[in-house]
Design a protein around this motif. Sequence first.
Motif, PDB file in Angstrom:
ATOM      1  N   LYS A 151      38.963  48.791  18.915  1.00 21.25           N
ATOM      2  CA  LYS A 151      40.115  49.046  18.048  1.00 21.25           C
ATOM      3  C   LYS A 151      40.768  50.387  18.378  1.00 21.25           C
ATOM      4  N   LYS A 152      39.943  51.409  18.562  1.00 19.24           N
ATOM      5  CA  LYS A 152      40.472  52.741  18.872  1.00 19.24           C
ATOM      6  C   LYS A 152      41.248  52.719  20.187  1.00 19.24           C
ATOM      7  N   GLN A 153      40.689  52.039  21.200  1.00 20.10           N
ATOM      8  CA  GLN A 153      41.354  51.973  22.495  1.00 20.10           C
ATOM      9  C   GLN A 153      42.622  51.126  22.427  1.00 20.10           C
ATOM     10  N   MET A 154      42.582  50.031  21.653  1.00 22.84           N
ATOM     11  CA  MET A 154      43.771  49.194  21.515  1.00 22.84           C
ATOM     12  C   MET A 154      44.888  49.946  20.798  1.00 22.84           C
ATOM     13  N   ASP A 155      44.528  50.759  19.817  1.00 20.03           N
ATOM     14  CA  ASP A 155      45.531  51.585  19.136  1.00 20.03           C
ATOM     15  C   ASP A 155      46.192  52.532  20.134  1.00 20.03           C
ATOM     16  N   TYR A 156      45.381  53.073  21.013  1.00 19.54           N
ATOM     17  CA  TYR A 156      45.909  53.986  22.044  1.00 19.54           C
ATOM     18  C   TYR A 156      46.875  53.247  22.962  1.00 19.54           C
ATOM     19  N   TYR A 157      46.466  52.071  23.459  1.00 13.91           N
ATOM     20  CA  TYR A 157      47.329  51.309  24.360  1.00 13.91           C
ATOM     21  C   TYR A 157      48.614  50.890  23.648  1.00 13.91           C
ATOM     22  N   LYS A 159      50.191  52.549  21.295  1.00 16.31           N
ATOM     23  CA  LYS A 159      51.072  53.722  21.251  1.00 16.31           C
ATOM     24  C   LYS A 159      51.715  53.972  22.609  1.00 16.31           C
ATOM     25  N   VAL A 160      50.914  53.828  23.655  1.00 15.94           N
ATOM     26  CA  VAL A 160      51.444  54.035  25.013  1.00 15.94           C
ATOM     27  C   VAL A 160      52.547  53.030  25.316  1.00 15.94           C
ATOM     28  N   ASN A 161      52.299  51.759  24.999  1.00  8.61           N
ATOM     29  CA  ASN A 161      53.279  50.712  25.278  1.00  8.61           C
ATOM     30  C   ASN A 161      54.547  50.877  24.451  1.00  8.61           C
ATOM     31  N   MET A 162      54.388  51.231  23.165  1.00 13.74           N
ATOM     32  CA  MET A 162      55.563  51.426  22.315  1.00 13.74           C
ATOM     33  C   MET A 162      56.385  52.615  22.787  1.00 13.74           C
ATOM     34  N   GLU A 163      55.709  53.660  23.226  1.00 15.07           N
ATOM     35  CA  GLU A 163      56.426  54.825  23.744  1.00 15.07           C
ATOM     36  C   GLU A 163      57.166  54.475  25.026  1.00 15.07           C
ATOM     37  N   ARG A 164      56.529  53.680  25.862  1.00 20.83           N
ATOM     38  CA  ARG A 164      57.155  53.265  27.117  1.00 20.83           C
ATOM     39  C   ARG A 164      58.410  52.441  26.855  1.00 20.83           C
ATOM     40  N   GLN A 266      62.016  58.754  11.653  1.00 15.90           N
ATOM     41  CA  GLN A 266      61.275  57.504  11.849  1.00 15.90           C
ATOM     42  C   GLN A 266      59.886  57.550  11.228  1.00 15.90           C
ATOM     43  N   GLU A 267      59.298  58.739  11.133  1.00 12.62           N
ATOM     44  CA  GLU A 267      57.970  58.870  10.512  1.00 12.62           C
ATOM     45  C   GLU A 267      58.007  58.526   9.023  1.00 12.62           C
ATOM     46  N   LEU A 268      59.178  58.697   8.390  1.00 12.88           N
ATOM     47  CA  LEU A 268      59.335  58.386   6.962  1.00 12.88           C
ATOM     48  C   LEU A 268      60.038  57.049   6.750  1.00 12.88           C
ATOM     49  N   ALA A 269      60.244  56.321   7.865  1.00 17.45           N
ATOM     50  CA  ALA A 269      60.903  55.005   7.780  1.00 17.45           C
ATOM     51  C   ALA A 269      59.921  53.922   8.247  1.00 17.45           C
ATOM     52  N   TYR A 270      60.243  53.231   9.329  1.00 17.56           N
ATOM     53  CA  TYR A 270      59.403  52.118   9.782  1.00 17.56           C
ATOM     54  C   TYR A 270      58.523  52.455  10.970  1.00 17.56           C
ATOM     55  N   LYS A 271      58.580  53.710  11.435  1.00 26.04           N
ATOM     56  CA  LYS A 271      57.740  54.180  12.540  1.00 26.04           C
ATOM     57  C   LYS A 271      57.907  53.263  13.756  1.00 26.04           C
ATOM     58  N   ASP A 272      56.777  52.728  14.266  1.00 20.86           N
ATOM     59  CA  ASP A 272      56.865  51.916  15.482  1.00 20.86           C
ATOM     60  C   ASP A 272      57.066  50.436  15.200  1.00 20.86           C
ATOM     61  N   ARG A 273      57.340  50.072  13.941  1.00 17.73           N
ATOM     62  CA  ARG A 273      57.541  48.666  13.594  1.00 17.73           C
ATOM     63  C   ARG A 273      59.011  48.281  13.761  1.00 17.73           C
ATOM     64  N   GLU A 274      59.231  47.116  14.327  1.00 18.00           N
ATOM     65  CA  GLU A 274      60.591  46.573  14.402  1.00 18.00           C
ATOM     66  C   GLU A 274      60.864  45.853  13.097  1.00 18.00           C
TER      67      GLU A 274
END
Length: 300
Positions: A151-157, A159-164, A266-274
Amino acid sequence: MKKFILFALCACISLGAGAAKKTGKKKSKQPVEVVDTVCVDTFSYYFGRANSNGLKGYLAQRMGIDTAYVADFLKGFEQMTLSEADKKEKARLAGIEIRQQVENQVYPNASKQVNDSTDVLNKALFVKGFREGFQGVNNVVSMDSTQKLVKKQMDYYHKVNMERKHGANRIAGEEFLKANAKKDSVKVTPSGLQYKILTQGTGEIPTKDVKVKVNYEGHLIDGTEFDSSYKRNKPVTFPVSGVIAGWTEALCMMPVGSKWMLYVPQELAYKDREQAKIPPFSCLIFTIELLDIEKEAAKK
């Protein structure tokens, strides 16, 4: 199948007609359909035969049985019960089936979750881990710890993918807010929320445990409108604690009758969610008009 059922019904009708004659009651003559009849044994055979229709297709398409081995299928059909050797063979065949699922479904799906454009995982080690996890061997790391590590590693990936994919939205929002904060009319809270007072009301200020009635419209920083209660000509009512963090914070500062413009990080809105028309990491701009507070407290 319908043909056989129809035949059985016609037979019943024929028998019923015969029984009526025995009562001796006079009835108006009705034309009786004459049907061919067979004995129960013959009917039983053909009824079973009818039910076999489509079995070969089912074996091939649903069970993956090669129709070249129909004779072997029939041996099992006649045997009915499993011997010990059969049970071993059944387990072996299940292993083959599961391995095919791992190869064709489980691994590809897991790999796509890590990165949908590049194969990052080591397939051989993935399969080894799958097998040894099932066997219960190599238990230096417990299954619970394994799940937490994954889970920890998937969370990391993630974040990486969303940032990309969407990091440009985050950067654009940060630059917009940095410039916007320098305007005299704009106020900034410790959380990073920015707001501008268009109309300052004189009514009661909501708390987190109430419902409010508002009119609003929302835009992306490029001016794209993604929602508007004004256009629907219908204000909305909702719990103060049931909306994005930026809204909750602002509403708990606004007296009824106020109309504010919010600039929500974005931190106070939907963050990385579409969210519908809102891309991930979007900074959002809202015009909110607080019309009223519900008298009954909102359910938590």
